[in-house]
Write a protein that holds these residues in place. Structure first.
Motif, short mmCIF file in Angstrom:
data_model
loop_
_atom_site.label_atom_id
_atom_site.label_comp_id
_atom_site.label_asym_id
_atom_site.label_seq_id
_atom_site.Cartn_x
_atom_site.Cartn_y
_atom_site.Cartn_z
N THR A 1 51.46 9.01 -25.79
CA THR A 1 52.31 9.57 -26.85
C THR A 1 53.73 9.68 -26.34
OG1 THR A 1 50.46 10.82 -27.76
CG2 THR A 1 52.66 11.51 -28.40
N GLU A 2 54.67 9.08 -27.05
CA GLU A 2 56.08 9.16 -26.73
C GLU A 2 56.76 10.13 -27.69
OE1 GLU A 2 56.80 4.62 -25.00
OE2 GLU A 2 57.69 5.25 -26.91
N ILE A 3 57.64 10.96 -27.15
CA ILE A 3 58.40 11.91 -27.95
C ILE A 3 59.83 11.41 -28.03
CG2 ILE A 3 59.18 14.30 -28.17
CD1 ILE A 3 56.75 15.15 -26.58
N HIS A 4 60.29 11.12 -29.22
CA HIS A 4 61.65 10.64 -29.45
C HIS A 4 62.45 11.76 -30.11
CE1 HIS A 4 60.77 6.29 -28.66
NE2 HIS A 4 59.54 6.75 -28.87
N VAL A 5 63.56 12.13 -29.47
CA VAL A 5 64.41 13.21 -29.96
C VAL A 5 65.71 12.60 -30.45
CG1 VAL A 5 65.45 15.44 -29.42
CG2 VAL A 5 63.36 14.73 -28.26
N TYR A 6 66.15 12.98 -31.66
CA TYR A 6 67.36 12.44 -32.28
C TYR A 6 68.30 13.57 -32.63
CZ TYR A 6 64.36 8.34 -32.91
OH TYR A 6 63.51 7.29 -32.70
N ASP A 7 69.60 13.24 -32.64
CA ASP A 7 70.59 14.21 -33.10
C ASP A 7 70.93 14.01 -34.56
OD1 ASP A 7 71.90 11.84 -32.91
OD2 ASP A 7 73.64 12.62 -31.83
N VAL A 8 70.25 13.07 -35.22
CA VAL A 8 70.39 12.84 -36.65
C VAL A 8 68.99 12.76 -37.23
CG1 VAL A 8 71.21 11.28 -38.45
CG2 VAL A 8 72.58 11.63 -36.40
N PRO A 9 68.68 13.49 -38.30
CA PRO A 9 67.33 13.42 -38.88
C PRO A 9 66.99 11.99 -39.26
CG PRO A 9 68.58 15.24 -39.84
CD PRO A 9 69.55 14.44 -39.03
N GLN A 10 65.80 11.56 -38.85
CA GLN A 10 65.36 10.19 -39.12
C GLN A 10 64.63 10.08 -40.44
OE1 GLN A 10 66.35 7.63 -36.89
NE2 GLN A 10 67.55 9.47 -36.41
N VAL A 11 63.68 10.94 -40.66
CA VAL A 11 62.91 10.92 -41.91
C VAL A 11 62.82 12.36 -42.38
CG1 VAL A 11 60.75 10.31 -43.04
CG2 VAL A 11 61.58 8.95 -41.11
N ALA A 12 63.43 12.63 -43.51
CA ALA A 12 63.39 14.00 -44.04
C ALA A 12 61.98 14.37 -44.43
CB ALA A 12 64.33 14.13 -45.24
N GLU A 13 61.59 15.56 -44.04
CA GLU A 13 60.24 16.08 -44.37
C GLU A 13 59.16 15.14 -43.90
OE1 GLU A 13 59.92 18.96 -45.62
OE2 GLU A 13 61.98 19.38 -46.16
N ALA A 14 59.31 14.58 -42.70
CA ALA A 14 58.32 13.61 -42.21
C ALA A 14 57.20 14.34 -41.52
CB ALA A 14 58.97 12.63 -41.23
N PRO A 15 55.99 14.35 -42.06
CA PRO A 15 54.86 15.01 -41.38
C PRO A 15 54.40 14.20 -40.20
CG PRO A 15 54.11 13.98 -43.39
CD PRO A 15 55.60 13.81 -43.36
N GLU A 16 54.00 14.90 -39.18
CA GLU A 16 53.57 14.21 -37.96
C GLU A 16 52.31 13.41 -38.17
OE1 GLU A 16 52.11 15.53 -33.47
OE2 GLU A 16 53.28 16.88 -34.73
N ALA A 17 51.46 13.82 -39.11
CA ALA A 17 50.18 13.14 -39.31
C ALA A 17 50.35 11.75 -39.88
CB ALA A 17 49.29 13.96 -40.24
N ASP A 18 51.54 11.42 -40.45
CA ASP A 18 51.71 10.11 -41.06
C ASP A 18 52.11 9.04 -40.05
OD1 ASP A 18 53.15 11.37 -44.14
OD2 ASP A 18 51.08 11.11 -43.48
N LEU A 19 52.36 9.42 -38.80
CA LEU A 19 52.75 8.42 -37.81
C LEU A 19 51.55 7.57 -37.45
CD1 LEU A 19 54.99 10.65 -35.52
CD2 LEU A 19 55.70 9.10 -37.34
N SER A 20 51.69 6.27 -37.56
CA SER A 20 50.58 5.36 -37.29
C SER A 20 50.58 4.93 -35.84
CB SER A 20 50.69 4.13 -38.20
OG SER A 20 51.93 3.49 -37.99
N LEU A 21 49.48 4.35 -35.43
CA LEU A 21 49.33 3.85 -34.07
C LEU A 21 50.15 2.58 -33.91
CD1 LEU A 21 47.85 4.12 -31.36
CD2 LEU A 21 46.07 2.64 -32.29
N ILE A 22 51.05 2.57 -32.97
CA ILE A 22 51.97 1.46 -32.77
C ILE A 22 51.60 0.74 -31.49
CG2 ILE A 22 54.38 0.80 -32.43
CD1 ILE A 22 55.15 3.29 -33.99
N THR A 23 51.42 -0.57 -31.56
CA THR A 23 51.10 -1.40 -30.40
C THR A 23 52.21 -2.42 -30.22
OG1 THR A 23 48.77 -1.17 -30.91
CG2 THR A 23 49.37 -2.90 -29.36
#
Length: 314
Positions: free
Chosen positions: A89-111
């Motif tokens: 699991t990678e944690i990406h921190v931004y100083d600009v919101p990327q997706v407003a109201e983005a729930p964590e459960a919607d992140l898909s498995l990325i290969t």
């Protein structure tokens, strides 16, 4: 208020005013975001480690972290190594919101793979070091999922029975709705009424009126009815009125018995009774006193024999 700032030359992190003044975030979440942006790329962070470096509890830090995830400042991505197959699991921190109201459960498995350039490589962590870039790295939000068709409600045809334009059905619906208005324990839904309409119609065919149905259904009503449909199903079947034909037969007058023309006593056959016509047999002759004493002696002997028999088994 007067601000006194210095111009740092090293060990500093530039932050946007929009981040520090995002009124959707609590002050704890803003401070946590500033702390995360000040760390170098590849730093391993967790709730326990962050709480050990400040007076805040793990619950407070977890709450602030959830706010950052909610408003798109922190994005968690599960990455599968194509060589080892290990998932991290990678944690990406931004100083600009990327997706407003983005729930964590919607992140898909990325290969990540070279054969799929559309996925791209993970964006680098923003840091306080000068990189010469004018725009911060951006994150492409996932494509929205297609709206799924609403499932069909089972029994739709069953509910359509109520909408049939027949006088009998309309009257039955009106009676059932009236029960719910008179007695709140007997309030029925649309689909529940559809199964009770035939039973109410049978009551009406047998001559019952709406007032009669209300009186019978509400008699002795308990203060709470768990299932109005089951209650009315039982009572409509158990209290079903007698058919009109049988009711007429029961109310018909009973034919009078034939009477004797001499003494006017009722009998089973027409004409003069047996007493008046002299056809009745003569009464049995009276028993003499000797015969009565013999019968009494036999009765006493029987009682003594019965008592002796019981005493032998006592």
């Amino acid at each position: 208020m007067f601000n006194h700032r210095t111009t740092p030359t090293k060990n500093y992190t530039p932050l946007r005013n929009s981040v520090l003044q995002d009124h959707r975030l609590t002050y704890a979440a803003r401070g946590l975001l500033a702390d995360l942006l000040s760390r170098k790329n590849g730093t391993k962070v967790d709730i326990k480690g962050l709480s050990s470096a400040c007076p805040d509890t793990q619950q407070a830090i977890a709450k602030g972290y959830a706010e950052l995830v909610k408003y798109g400042y922190v994005v968690r991505r599960r990455v599968k190594n194509p060589d080892t197959g290990k998932i991290t699991t990678e944690i990406h921190v931004y100083d600009v919101p990327q997706v407003a109201e983005a729930p964590e459960a919607d992140l898909s498995l990325i290969t990540p793979s070279l054969s799929s350039p559309s996925l791209g490589s993970p964006s680098p962590f923003p840091s306080g070091e000068k990189t010469g870039e004018t725009n911060p790295p951006s994150h492409t939000p996932p494509a929205p999922k297609a709206a799924e068709p609403e499932p069909k409600v089972p029994g739709g045809r069953l509910a359509e029975i109520i909408e049939e334009e027949t006088p009998e059905t309309a009257q039955c619906v009106q009676i059932l709705a009236g029960l719910g208005r008179r007695y709140e324990q007997l309030h029925l839904g649309r689909r529940e009424m559809s199964t009770l309409i035939p039973m109410v119609a049978e009551w009406l065919r047998r001559g019952a009126t709406a007032a009669h149905i209300y009186q019978v259904m509400g008699a002795g009503l308990p203060p709470k009815v768990n299932s109005p449909k089951a209650f009315l199903t039982y009572r409509l079947g158990d209290k079903l009125p007698v058919p009109p034909v049988l009711a007429e037969q029961a109310s018909a007058p009973v034919a009078a018995l034939p009477t004797c023309p001499e003494c006017a006593r009722p009998g089973l056959v027409e004409g003069v009774c047996a007493d008046c016509s002299g056809r009745r047999t003569a009464p049995a002759p009276a028993v003499s006193g000797t015969q009565l004493s013999a019968l009494e002696q036999m009765r006493r002997d029987s009682e003594r024999a019965r008592a002796a028999f019981k005493a032998s088994y006592a």
